[in-house]
Design an enzyme around this catalytic site. Structure first.
Site, mmCIF file in Angstrom:
data_model
loop_
_atom_site.group_PDB
_atom_site.id
_atom_site.type_symbol
_atom_site.label_atom_id
_atom_site.label_comp_id
_atom_site.label_asym_id
_atom_site.label_seq_id
_atom_site.Cartn_x
_atom_site.Cartn_y
_atom_site.Cartn_z
ATOM 1 N N GLY A 151 42.915 4.434 22.284
ATOM 2 C CA GLY A 151 41.783 3.577 21.880
ATOM 3 C C GLY A 151 41.448 4.333 20.206
ATOM 4 N N CYS A 152 40.361 3.579 19.692
ATOM 5 C CA CYS A 152 40.137 4.043 18.228
ATOM 6 C C CYS A 152 39.329 5.187 18.042
ATOM 7 C CB CYS A 152 39.495 2.746 17.534
ATOM 8 S SG CYS A 152 37.991 2.114 18.556
ATOM 9 N N TYR A 153 38.402 5.418 18.929
ATOM 10 C CA TYR A 153 37.489 6.509 19.121
ATOM 11 C C TYR A 153 38.509 7.740 19.373
ATOM 12 C CZ TYR A 153 32.936 4.556 18.810
ATOM 13 O OH TYR A 153 31.628 3.830 18.646
ATOM 14 N N THR A 155 41.610 8.385 18.949
ATOM 15 C CA THR A 155 42.652 8.733 17.822
ATOM 16 C C THR A 155 41.911 9.378 16.771
ATOM 17 O OG1 THR A 155 43.815 6.449 18.231
ATOM 18 C CG2 THR A 155 43.825 7.489 15.770
ATOM 19 N N SER A 156 40.516 8.948 16.705
ATOM 20 C CA SER A 156 39.705 9.647 15.577
ATOM 21 C C SER A 156 39.500 10.895 15.951
ATOM 22 C CB SER A 156 38.451 8.930 14.997
ATOM 23 O OG SER A 156 37.427 9.148 16.516
#
Length: 350
Positions: A151-153, A155-156
């Protein structure tokens, strides 16, 4: 090499279309969407009208048998719970599958049920799925048949934090992660809270205190720390189309009580990040006064990372920025495909 996208009409699907239309070593052979079946890619996405392939390629109904004949690698840009329904027959038919949903990111069916509210539709596939974070699992991705793109969160948060945990430079307790996301992170759907008038000139938290992405974040952090890790994660919606800015508040394993100790810790952190990411094409380590900025990563498969030691609080503050649709979704999935098929990792992502 031929590729297909199932669910190509969403934001992640559209970004996959953009990247694969221009990929030097992959042909976009099929795109599916029940809503747009029969229409050309150029008609649905006029921005791709100048691409010859977009003028002839038409959306189709999603049929696994047909997709397996059309493509070697199939991307699933579908909601969780739905993606697994396609992954099972596609794998049986010999395709390599890259799933952008949450269906195969977790190893535990019980954890999946806890966070997603229903039994896992294909628990027998969880052991063979590889978590598609290329900078961490590059070797495993090379031999995978099923890749679970993060997911994007996550990864960050994971890319800035995993090296520090593995090197035992920060404590695995008391971790706080605040993250701000653009509206496309919610997907292409018509819901009241995502209308322009509701999002514009507004910033609001959501998914507090147990956002679904916590499950994969904590599972991956626990693997790195070799112990159970629980963090505080607070996501926020901000009036941007795309982009994520994450701020992590961490406690160093060794406290610094004077300038000499602080300088030593600063050097250890810098060496840790250089060892982990110094040669990575899609990780931009910022030095000097520079701090991550979403405007510098939009449209790019890049994550920016910076950090600061705070002598007042004794904390390490780590910051990151990425495009939630590119490095946080479709670009990262194409990066995994490049590794999987033996292409240059930067192919189609420059």
């Amino acid at each position: 090499m031929k590729t297909a996208i199932v669910g190509a009409s969403g934001y992640s699907g559209e970004e996959l279309v953009r990247l694969l239309l221009r990929h030097p070593q992959a042909e976009l052979a099929a795109v599916t969407s029940r809503q747009y079946a029969g229409q050309t890619v150029a008609r649905v996405f006029p921005k791709f009208g100048h691409e010859p392939r977009a003028q002839t390629l038409r959306f189709s109904e999603p049929q696994p048998e047909w997709l397996a004949k059309m493509a070697d690698v199939v991307f699933l840009a579908l909601p969780h719970g739905v993606a697994a329904e396609f992954a099972v027959p596609l794998l049986d038919l010999g395709c390599q599958v890259i799933d952008l949903s949450a269906d195969f990111r977790l190893k535990s069916p019980a954890l999946y049920k806890e966070y997603y509210g229903h039994d896992h539709p294909a628990p027998e596939l969880l052991p063979k799925a590889v978590y598609g974070l290329p900078e961490i699992y590059r070797a495993e991705i090379k031999n995978a048949s099923l890749i679970a793109s993060p997911g994007c969160y996550p990864t960050s948060i994971l890319l800035p934090l995993l090296p520090l945990l593995k090197a035992r430079l920060v404590k695995s307790t008391g971790i706080i992660a605040d993250a701000l996301s653009g509206v496309t992170g919610a997907g292409r759907k018509v819901e009241l809270e995502y209308l322009f008038a509701e999002c514009n000139e507004s910033a609001r938290p959501y998914g507090i205190p147990k956002h679904r992405h916590l499950s994969e974040i904590e599972e991956q952090l626990s693997v790195a720390a070799a112990e159970s890790v629980v963090i505080q994660f607070s996501p926020h919606l901000i009036p941007l189309n795309r982009g994520i800015l994450a701020t992590l508040y961490l406690t160093p394993e060794k406290q610094f009580e004077n300038e000499q100790q602080m300088a030593a810790l600063r050097e250890q952190i810098a060496q840790c990040y250089q060892a982990a990411y110094g040669q990575e094409p899609f990780v931009r380590l910022l030095d000097g006064p520079a701090l991550p900025d979403t405007k510098n990563v939009v449209g790019a498969n890049v994550i920016e990372i910076a950090w600061r030691l705070d002598p007042r609080t004794g904390r390490l503050i780590v910051l990151s920025a990425l495009d939630n649709i590119t490095k946080g979704a479709s670009g990262q999935a194409v990066q995994s495909m490049n590794i999987l098929r033996g292409f240059p990792e930067t192919a189609g992502l420059g």
